[in-house]
Design an enzyme around this catalytic site. Structure first.
Site, PDB file in Angstrom:
ATOM      1  N   LYS A 276      23.894  12.674 -20.003  1.00 40.63           N
ATOM      2  CA  LYS A 276      23.762  13.909 -21.288  1.00 40.63           C
ATOM      3  C   LYS A 276      24.119  15.263 -20.320  1.00 40.63           C
ATOM      4  O   LYS A 276      24.370  15.926 -18.944  1.00 40.63           O
ATOM      5  CB  LYS A 276      21.779  13.812 -20.319  1.00 40.63           C
ATOM      6  CG  LYS A 276      21.218  14.120 -20.270  1.00 40.63           C
ATOM      7  CD  LYS A 276      19.525  14.231 -20.089  1.00 40.63           C
ATOM      8  CE  LYS A 276      18.916  15.410 -20.168  1.00 40.63           C
ATOM      9  NZ  LYS A 276      17.132  14.326 -19.477  1.00 40.63           N
ATOM     10  N   ASP A 281      16.594  22.486 -18.517  1.00 39.45           N
ATOM     11  CA  ASP A 281      15.262  21.933 -19.193  1.00 39.45           C
ATOM     12  C   ASP A 281      13.839  22.017 -19.419  1.00 39.45           C
ATOM     13  O   ASP A 281      13.541  22.281 -17.965  1.00 39.45           O
ATOM     14  CB  ASP A 281      15.658  19.944 -18.582  1.00 39.45           C
ATOM     15  CG  ASP A 281      13.961  18.952 -20.119  1.00 39.45           C
ATOM     16  OD1 ASP A 281      13.554  19.831 -20.568  1.00 39.45           O
ATOM     17  OD2 ASP A 281      14.078  18.515 -19.087  1.00 39.45           O
ATOM     18  N   LYS A 288       7.050  22.324 -19.000  1.00 40.43           N
ATOM     19  CA  LYS A 288       6.880  21.515 -17.472  1.00 40.43           C
ATOM     20  C   LYS A 288       6.263  22.411 -17.009  1.00 40.43           C
ATOM     21  O   LYS A 288       6.261  23.961 -17.213  1.00 40.43           O
ATOM     22  CB  LYS A 288       8.750  21.020 -16.608  1.00 40.43           C
ATOM     23  CG  LYS A 288       9.068  20.041 -17.770  1.00 40.43           C
ATOM     24  CD  LYS A 288      10.408  19.946 -17.027  1.00 40.43           C
ATOM     25  CE  LYS A 288      11.107  18.978 -17.556  1.00 40.43           C
ATOM     26  NZ  LYS A 288      11.053  17.715 -17.124  1.00 40.43           N
ATOM     27  N   ASP A 299      20.298  19.189 -15.198  1.00 39.28           N
ATOM     28  CA  ASP A 299      19.640  18.043 -16.021  1.00 39.28           C
ATOM     29  C   ASP A 299      20.961  17.680 -17.070  1.00 39.28           C
ATOM     30  O   ASP A 299      21.006  17.409 -17.269  1.00 39.28           O
ATOM     31  CB  ASP A 299      18.423  18.178 -17.029  1.00 39.28           C
ATOM     32  CG  ASP A 299      17.475  17.279 -17.723  1.00 39.28           C
ATOM     33  OD1 ASP A 299      18.198  16.489 -17.110  1.00 39.28           O
ATOM     34  OD2 ASP A 299      17.264  18.019 -18.204  1.00 39.28           O
ATOM     35  N   ASP A 359       9.951  16.960 -24.305  1.00 30.89           N
ATOM     36  CA  ASP A 359      10.132  16.837 -22.875  1.00 30.89           C
ATOM     37  C   ASP A 359      10.954  15.423 -21.908  1.00 30.89           C
ATOM     38  O   ASP A 359      11.781  14.835 -21.859  1.00 30.89           O
ATOM     39  CB  ASP A 359       9.103  17.184 -21.702  1.00 30.89           C
ATOM     40  CG  ASP A 359       9.907  17.246 -20.254  1.00 30.89           C
ATOM     41  OD1 ASP A 359      10.958  17.266 -19.973  1.00 30.89           O
ATOM     42  OD2 ASP A 359       9.205  17.301 -19.751  1.00 30.89           O
ATOM     43  N   GLU A 361      13.371  14.489 -24.266  1.00 30.69           N
ATOM     44  CA  GLU A 361      14.191  15.039 -25.005  1.00 30.69           C
ATOM     45  C   GLU A 361      15.887  14.550 -24.607  1.00 30.69           C
ATOM     46  O   GLU A 361      17.220  14.623 -25.291  1.00 30.69           O
ATOM     47  CB  GLU A 361      14.850  16.317 -25.152  1.00 30.69           C
ATOM     48  CG  GLU A 361      15.822  17.089 -23.240  1.00 30.69           C
ATOM     49  CD  GLU A 361      15.099  16.960 -22.496  1.00 30.69           C
ATOM     50  OE1 GLU A 361      13.946  16.401 -22.386  1.00 30.69           O
ATOM     51  OE2 GLU A 361      16.114  16.812 -21.428  1.00 30.69           O
ATOM     52  N   ARG A 363      17.230  11.257 -24.251  1.00 35.76           N
ATOM     53  CA  ARG A 363      17.204  10.225 -24.917  1.00 35.76           C
ATOM     54  C   ARG A 363      17.227  11.080 -26.732  1.00 35.76           C
ATOM     55  O   ARG A 363      18.521   9.870 -27.059  1.00 35.76           O
ATOM     56  CB  ARG A 363      15.824   9.224 -25.047  1.00 35.76           C
ATOM     57  CG  ARG A 363      14.608   9.893 -24.875  1.00 35.76           C
ATOM     58  CD  ARG A 363      13.448   9.199 -24.760  1.00 35.76           C
ATOM     59  NE  ARG A 363      12.770  10.069 -23.688  1.00 35.76           N
ATOM     60  CZ  ARG A 363      12.137   8.991 -23.282  1.00 35.76           C
ATOM     61  NH1 ARG A 363      11.224   7.567 -23.415  1.00 35.76           N
ATOM     62  NH2 ARG A 363      12.022   9.367 -21.669  1.00 35.76           N
TER      63      ARG A 363
HETATM   64  N1  BES Z   1      15.271  15.756 -17.229  1.00 36.90           N
HETATM   65  C1  BES Z   1      13.671  14.947 -17.562  1.00 36.90           C
HETATM   66  C2  BES Z   1      13.889  14.096 -15.982  1.00 36.90           C
HETATM   67  C3  BES Z   1      13.816  14.130 -14.734  1.00 36.90           C
HETATM   68  C4  BES Z   1      13.188  14.907 -14.469  1.00 36.90           C
HETATM   69  C5  BES Z   1      15.278  15.122 -14.579  1.00 36.90           C
HETATM   70  C6  BES Z   1      12.956  15.092 -12.867  1.00 36.90           C
HETATM   71  C7  BES Z   1      15.686  15.118 -13.109  1.00 36.90           C
HETATM   72  C8  BES Z   1      14.396  14.951 -11.891  1.00 36.90           C
HETATM   73  C9  BES Z   1      13.397  14.685 -18.796  1.00 36.90           C
HETATM   74  O1  BES Z   1      14.173  15.196 -19.475  1.00 36.90           O
HETATM   75  C10 BES Z   1      12.429  14.520 -18.755  1.00 36.90           C
HETATM   76  O2  BES Z   1      11.372  15.800 -18.265  1.00 36.90           O
HETATM   77  N2  BES Z   1      11.741  13.327 -18.861  1.00 36.90           N
HETATM   78  C11 BES Z   1      10.254  13.028 -18.590  1.00 36.90           C
HETATM   79  C12 BES Z   1      10.067  11.981 -19.461  1.00 36.90           C
HETATM   80  C13 BES Z   1       8.515  11.570 -20.143  1.00 36.90           C
HETATM   81  C14 BES Z   1       8.216  12.885 -20.498  1.00 36.90           C
HETATM   82  C15 BES Z   1       8.486  10.703 -20.561  1.00 36.90           C
HETATM   83  C16 BES Z   1       9.324  12.746 -17.543  1.00 36.90           C
HETATM   84  O3  BES Z   1      11.057  12.382 -16.275  1.00 36.90           O
HETATM   85  O4  BES Z   1       8.626  13.585 -16.871  1.00 36.90           O
HETATM   86 ZN    ZN Z   2      15.709  16.629 -19.063  1.00 34.83          ZN
HETATM   87 MN    MN Z   3      12.738  16.553 -20.637  1.00 39.08          MN
END
Ligand code: BES
Ligand code: ZN
Ligand code: MN
Length: 511
Positions: A276, A281, A288, A299, A359, A361, A363
């Site tokens: 990735k 992000d 966020k 990210d 968010d 994204e 995946r």
């Molecule tokens: N890049 C984030 C995941 C992340 C969170 C990485 C904290 C490092 C530290 C990912 O894109 C994300 O935002 N995931 C969300 C998914 C949710 C919206 C289902 C998450 O984990 O909050």
């Molecule tokens: Zn992300």
């Molecule tokens: Mn995200």
């Protein structure tokens, strides 16, 4: 910085620091082969200040008539020699590999603190491991522990004096046998690649944009003879990659998908690595909260790990397998044409996705990369790395990478590779119950389930795009930065995780 081996006598070394390692004895004084150092240990041991416990250090400043010429002498404890196996998968050799890595890191940290630039390290007589493995792991620890990112820190306030910088490390070995030199080289390759990944991640989002992944890929291709293809936005449109295009639509930076191929022979199996490469992000329209958002420049650590692994592969040129690397790279920003909750997009290959949360994204861009890569290269196995979910940090903390897989054999291989290189993983399940959580009313699937089992449903989403191909997903959100504090990994900032796991996997592929 460079690590070289030498057979020059440590007692005559004139550099800034001479480092020795000692094992801890049962209530007795630790033993060092050098009489002068032993004399230095004696009073410290009697005072109860140094017994050779793992990670313990003793810094000596040579005095007297018979003093060796080195400016400082560092003694590092390695702990007790007895059995240390049976900890959650890692066997005894793995435990010792990690001890030597940490010991190497401790030497580097001490050298940085004391501003020692030239150091000599006396390789200890190993326990359990072969001497070449000791040298390999020490080298890894020394190089990774010496890592600093000072590029943007130009001010030199009195109270903010930066640490020194290690310029040269000489590893003292009694005899420079071939396997030993090979071990040093392996360690150097792994650590240098890990540092490359850290460098990419440390660059801010305004510098490390998707095009930088493309530049880096092309540079590797040129240096190591890989073939390199960078898919542009128009390529993605032609190929109908609605995932990465959707995520990219709020950003002014064009997306890139970097594809590198290390090819040995057609008859050899192909391993595909996917990372990735989300260079920042923000969450997109599902924005966020501001606190800690700056960390979302990390990210792209999955992409950095894959690039780092390819760098190591280019250096090492492993035989018997082909490796394809795919890094989808874009920002996720809430621009005027950004993806919106409720939008429905089509991933490469035709599956439709209802976007519930912009968010989620990672995946979406990985789905395009996985589906396209598998169709194009027909790999025997796929490993993807991604800072995919906050949920994995809640579940496993900063100490283990989440591992999810549709193939027990591949999962076991990846977990063993991680244990061997000090990047431990822990497997989580997949299954129909979890996949059901991402059923959509209006599209084939939706991009988030509910809060429950967030790491698993994210992987279940990716699973939709790998078909029957053996696949392992590494959720590195908790370990890619602010990883477990170890002497060779920075407390804050990127760890370079994944590089050495992938390299270890490739090295052991045929075994
Ligand atoms: N890049 C984030 C995941 C992340 C969170 C990485 C904290 C490092 C530290 C990912 O894109 C994300 O935002 N995931 C969300 C998914 C949710 C919206 C289902 C998450 O984990 O909050
Ligand atoms: Zn992300
Ligand atoms: Mn995200």
């Amino acid at each position: 910085m460079n690590v070289k081996h030498t057979t020059r006598e440590p007692g005559k070394y004139k550099g800034d620091m001479l480092a020795y390692f000692v094992y801890q004895e049962d209530r007795k004084m630790p033993v060092c082969e050098d009489i002068y150092v032993q004399d230095g240990i004696k009073p410290a041991f009697r005072a109860g200040d140094f017994s050779g416990r793992e990670g313990e250090t003793l810094l000596l400043y040579p005095v007297g008539q018979q003093k060796p010429p080195a400016k400082r002498i560092l003694v590092v404890g390695l702990g007790k020699k007895e059995n240390s196996s049976g900890k959650n998968g890692a066997d005894e050799p793995d435990v010792w590999r990690e001890k030597y890595r940490k010991a190497g890191g401790t030497v580097s940290r001490t050298a940085l603190k004391t501003r020692a630039e030239k150091i000599m390290v006396v390789v200890p007589a190993p326990i359990v491991l072969e001497p070449e493995a000791t040298v390999e792991c020490l080298t890894e620890g020394l190089l990774l522990g010496a890592y600093q990112f000072k590029k943007y820190k130009k001010s030199r306030k009195e109270d903010d004096l930066p640490q020194g910088e290690i310029r040269e490390v000489l590893l003292f070995v009694a005899k420079a046998a071939k396997p030993l030199v090979a071990g040093l080289k392996r360690g150097r390759i792994a650590a240098t690649a890990g540092c490359s990944a850290r460098d990419m991640a440390n660059e801010p989002g305004n510098v490390w944009t998707p095009v930088r992944f493309a530049d880096f890929g092309r540079k590797l291709a040129k240096k190591y003879g890989f073939s390199c293809r960078v898919l542009s936005k128009t390529d993605m449109q032609r190929l109908k990659m609605g995932g990465i295009l959707g995520v990219n639509s709020g950003s002014a930076q064009p997306p890139k998908m970097v594809i590198l191929q290390y090819k040995t022979a057609d008859r050899n199996p192909t391993l595909m690595l996917v990372g990735k490469g989300l260079t920042f992000d923000s969450g997109g329209i599902s924005l966020k909260p501001p606190k800690g958002m700056e960390e979302m420049k990390f990210d792209m650590c999955g992409g950095a790990a894959v690039m780092g692994a390819m760098q190591a592969i280019g250096e090492e040129k492993p035989k018997g397998l082909n490796v394809v690397a795919v890094v989808p790279a874009t920002e996720n920003l809430p621009g005027p044409s950004a993806l919106k909750p409720g939008d429905i997009i089509t991933i490469y290959g035709g599956k439709t996705v209802e976007v519930i949360n912009t968010d989620a994204e990672g995946r979406l861009i990985l789905a395009d990369a996985l589906a396209y890569g598998i169709k194009q290269f027909k790999p025997k196995a796929v490993v993807d790395l991604a800072t995919l979910t906050g949920a994995v940090v809640i579940g496993l903390g900063h100490h283990r990478t989440g591992l999810l897989s549709n193939d027990d054999d591949l999962a076991a291989k990846v977990a063993a590779a991680g244990d061997r290189c000090g990047e431990p993983l822990w497997r989580l399940p997949l299954g129909a119950e979890y996949s059901k959580q991402i059923d959509s009313q209006v599209a084939d699937i939706k991009n988030v389930g509910d809060r429950a089992a967030g790491t698993i449903t994210a992987a279940a989403f990716l699973q939709e795009f790998v078909g029957e191909t053996p696949w392992a997903h590494l959720d590195i959100a908790g370990t890619a930065y602010n990883f477990t504090d170890k002497p060779y990994a920075p407390k804050n900032g990127p760890s370079g995780i994944g590089v050495r796991t992938l390299l270890e996997l490739v090295r052991g592929w045929r075994k």
